[in-house]
Design a protein around this motif. Sequence first.
Motif, PDB file in Angstrom:
ATOM      1  N   ASP A  47       0.832  -1.201   0.000  1.00  0.00           N
ATOM      2  CA  ASP A  47       0.000   0.000   0.000  1.00  0.00           C
ATOM      3  C   ASP A  47       0.870   1.256   0.000  1.00  0.00           C
ATOM      4  N   VAL A  48       1.934   1.225   0.796  1.00  0.00           N
ATOM      5  CA  VAL A  48       2.836   2.376   0.877  1.00  0.00           C
ATOM      6  C   VAL A  48       3.531   2.603  -0.457  1.00  0.00           C
ATOM      7  N   MET A  49       4.029   1.526  -1.076  1.00  0.00           N
ATOM      8  CA  MET A  49       4.742   1.670  -2.345  1.00  0.00           C
ATOM      9  C   MET A  49       3.819   2.167  -3.447  1.00  0.00           C
ATOM     10  N   VAL A  50       2.585   1.676  -3.483  1.00  0.00           N
ATOM     11  CA  VAL A  50       1.628   2.150  -4.490  1.00  0.00           C
ATOM     12  C   VAL A  50       1.367   3.636  -4.304  1.00  0.00           C
ATOM     13  N   CYS A  51       1.180   4.061  -3.061  1.00  0.00           N
ATOM     14  CA  CYS A  51       0.952   5.480  -2.783  1.00  0.00           C
ATOM     15  C   CYS A  51       2.143   6.323  -3.222  1.00  0.00           C
ATOM     16  N   LEU A  52       3.344   5.883  -2.905  1.00  0.00           N
ATOM     17  CA  LEU A  52       4.544   6.644  -3.266  1.00  0.00           C
ATOM     18  C   LEU A  52       4.731   6.747  -4.772  1.00  0.00           C
ATOM     19  N   ASN A  53       4.171   5.802  -5.508  1.00  0.00           N
ATOM     20  CA  ASN A  53       4.302   5.808  -6.963  1.00  0.00           C
ATOM     21  C   ASN A  53       3.067   6.372  -7.654  1.00  0.00           C
ATOM     22  N   GLY A  54       2.315   7.220  -6.943  1.00  0.00           N
ATOM     23  CA  GLY A  54       1.216   7.947  -7.560  1.00  0.00           C
ATOM     24  C   GLY A  54      -0.140   7.301  -7.454  1.00  0.00           C
ATOM     25  N   GLY A  55      -0.250   6.203  -6.708  1.00  0.00           N
ATOM     26  CA  GLY A  55      -1.530   5.529  -6.562  1.00  0.00           C
ATOM     27  C   GLY A  55      -2.397   6.163  -5.502  1.00  0.00           C
ATOM     28  N   PRO A  56      -3.426   5.458  -5.055  1.00  0.00           N
ATOM     29  CA  PRO A  56      -4.356   6.005  -4.072  1.00  0.00           C
ATOM     30  C   PRO A  56      -3.646   6.409  -2.789  1.00  0.00           C
ATOM     31  N   PRO A  57      -4.117   7.467  -2.145  1.00  0.00           N
ATOM     32  CA  PRO A  57      -3.499   7.890  -0.885  1.00  0.00           C
ATOM     33  C   PRO A  57      -3.756   6.889   0.227  1.00  0.00           C
ATOM     34  N   LEU A  58      -2.909   6.926   1.226  1.00  0.00           N
ATOM     35  CA  LEU A  58      -3.086   6.094   2.402  1.00  0.00           C
ATOM     36  C   LEU A  58      -4.203   6.670   3.272  1.00  0.00           C
ATOM     37  N   PRO A  59      -4.830   5.830   4.091  1.00  0.00           N
ATOM     38  CA  PRO A  59      -5.838   6.356   5.008  1.00  0.00           C
ATOM     39  C   PRO A  59      -5.218   7.309   6.024  1.00  0.00           C
ATOM     40  N   GLU A  60      -6.046   8.149   6.621  1.00  0.00           N
ATOM     41  CA  GLU A  60      -5.562   9.002   7.690  1.00  0.00           C
ATOM     42  C   GLU A  60      -5.025   8.140   8.831  1.00  0.00           C
ATOM     43  N   GLN A  61      -3.978   8.627   9.469  1.00  0.00           N
ATOM     44  CA  GLN A  61      -3.344   7.890  10.570  1.00  0.00           C
ATOM     45  C   GLN A  61      -2.942   6.481  10.145  1.00  0.00           C
ATOM     46  N   ALA A  62      -2.345   6.396   8.959  1.00  0.00           N
ATOM     47  CA  ALA A  62      -1.844   5.102   8.482  1.00  0.00           C
ATOM     48  C   ALA A  62      -0.639   4.674   9.315  1.00  0.00           C
ATOM     49  N   CYS A  63      -0.498   3.370   9.485  1.00  0.00           N
ATOM     50  CA  CYS A  63       0.602   2.829  10.283  1.00  0.00           C
ATOM     51  C   CYS A  63       1.158   1.587   9.590  1.00  0.00           C
ATOM     52  N   LEU A  64       2.478   1.566   9.434  1.00  0.00           N
ATOM     53  CA  LEU A  64       3.176   0.409   8.871  1.00  0.00           C
ATOM     54  C   LEU A  64       3.991  -0.241   9.972  1.00  0.00           C
ATOM     55  N   LEU A  65       3.825  -1.547  10.145  1.00  0.00           N
ATOM     56  CA  LEU A  65       4.551  -2.305  11.159  1.00  0.00           C
ATOM     57  C   LEU A  65       5.734  -3.018  10.509  1.00  0.00           C
ATOM     58  N   THR A  66       6.933  -2.767  11.025  1.00  0.00           N
ATOM     59  CA  THR A  66       8.130  -3.402  10.475  1.00  0.00           C
ATOM     60  C   THR A  66       8.878  -4.144  11.573  1.00  0.00           C
ATOM     61  N   PHE A  67       9.592  -5.203  11.156  1.00  0.00           N
ATOM     62  CA  PHE A  67      10.301  -6.078  12.090  1.00  0.00           C
ATOM     63  C   PHE A  67      11.645  -6.439  11.459  1.00  0.00           C
ATOM     64  N   ASP A  68      12.724  -6.043  12.123  1.00  0.00           N
ATOM     65  CA  ASP A  68      14.067  -6.188  11.567  1.00  0.00           C
ATOM     66  C   ASP A  68      14.767  -7.452  12.050  1.00  0.00           C
ATOM     67  N   ASP A  69      15.702  -7.903  11.249  1.00  0.00           N
ATOM     68  CA  ASP A  69      16.760  -8.865  11.589  1.00  0.00           C
ATOM     69  C   ASP A  69      16.400 -10.326  11.400  1.00  0.00           C
ATOM     70  N   GLY A  70      15.119 -10.667  11.193  1.00  0.00           N
ATOM     71  CA  GLY A  70      14.782 -12.034  10.829  1.00  0.00           C
ATOM     72  C   GLY A  70      14.842 -13.044  11.944  1.00  0.00           C
ATOM     73  N   TYR A  71      14.321 -12.692  13.116  1.00  0.00           N
ATOM     74  CA  TYR A  71      14.327 -13.623  14.245  1.00  0.00           C
ATOM     75  C   TYR A  71      13.168 -14.615  14.163  1.00  0.00           C
ATOM     76  N   ARG A  72      13.381 -15.789  14.737  1.00  0.00           N
ATOM     77  CA  ARG A  72      12.309 -16.780  14.790  1.00  0.00           C
ATOM     78  C   ARG A  72      11.130 -16.263  15.618  1.00  0.00           C
ATOM     79  N   ASP A  73      11.384 -15.293  16.498  1.00  0.00           N
ATOM     80  CA  ASP A  73      10.296 -14.606  17.202  1.00  0.00           C
ATOM     81  C   ASP A  73       9.214 -14.152  16.230  1.00  0.00           C
ATOM     82  N   HIS A  74       9.626 -13.761  15.042  1.00  0.00           N
ATOM     83  CA  HIS A  74       8.687 -13.140  14.108  1.00  0.00           C
ATOM     84  C   HIS A  74       7.679 -14.132  13.547  1.00  0.00           C
ATOM     85  N   VAL A  75       8.071 -15.383  13.396  1.00  0.00           N
ATOM     86  CA  VAL A  75       7.110 -16.388  12.925  1.00  0.00           C
ATOM     87  C   VAL A  75       6.363 -17.028  14.093  1.00  0.00           C
ATOM     88  N   ASP A  76       7.024 -17.134  15.248  1.00  0.00           N
ATOM     89  CA  ASP A  76       6.402 -17.791  16.397  1.00  0.00           C
ATOM     90  C   ASP A  76       5.440 -16.869  17.148  1.00  0.00           C
TER      91      ASP A  76
END
Length: 237
Positions: A47-76
Motif C-alpha cells: 500500500d505504501v509503495m503504491v501510494c509513493l508511486n502515484g496511486g491512491p493515498p493512504l488512510p488518515e493515521q496510516a501505520c506500517l509495522l516493520t520487524f528487523d533482523d529475521g528472528y524466529r520470534d517473528h514467525v512464532d
Amino acid sequence: MLTIVANHYVRDLAASRFPRLAALDVGHFEQQLDRIAAGYSVVGLDDVMVCLNGGPPLPEQACLLTFDDGYRDHVDVVLPALVRRGWRGAFFPSADAVAHRALLEVNAIQFVIAANDDRAGLADDLCGLIEEHRDDATPSLETLREAWLTPGRWDDAETRFVKGVLQQGLPGVQRETIIAHLFACHVSDDARAFADELYLDRSDITRMLDAGMAIGSHGACHRRMTTLDDVALEADL
C-alpha cells in the motif's frame, strides 16, 4: 501521515534463557498492538509503495509495522498476532543469517551483554582482550574510553562502551576475533547451532509470505552501511 513502528526481538522474556535481552516482551507487544488498533489504520508495505508511486493515498493515521533482523520470534510470536487482527507487516531479515545460518556480529554482541549482569566486569574483560590482541591499527584504550565510556539514551556507560567498541571502535579482524571469544565464553561455543535457533529459515519465510506479509532485506550481514566504502557496500547489497 504515515507512522512506521519498528520492532526487533519480540518474546516472552520471563521464559527466555536471556531475560535481560533488550527485547519487547510479548505482553507489551500485545498492548502496543491494542494501542495501534485504537488510533491507527494498519497498512501493508505494498500500500505504501503504491501510494509513493502515484496511486491512491493512504488512510488518515496510516501505520506500517516493520520487524528487523529475521528472528524466529517473528514467525512464532508476531505472525500469529498479526494474522489474528487481519494485519500485514513488513519483515527485513539479513540474508546471511537465513541462507548461511551465520550468526550476525550485532546479535553476538547483544547476547554477550544479555548474559552478563556485571557490565563493568564485562567492559574490563573487553579491555584485557583488546590489549591481548592489539596491533598497530588498534586505538588506545584511552581513545576508546573517551569515545564510548559515557551513558547513552538507552544504556549505562559500560554497556555503551562494550557495544560501541565491538560495533565500531576496533579494526575488522580484531573485532571479529574478540566477539567470537566473548560469545564462546559467555553464550555458546556453537555459533551455528545458536543461529539455527535464533533466525528464520526459508520455510518460515515462505509461511510468512503465504500469510500476506512482505519480506525485504536488512543487507547481507547487518553491516552499518554508512561506514562502508563502495566496494564493501556493493558486496553487502
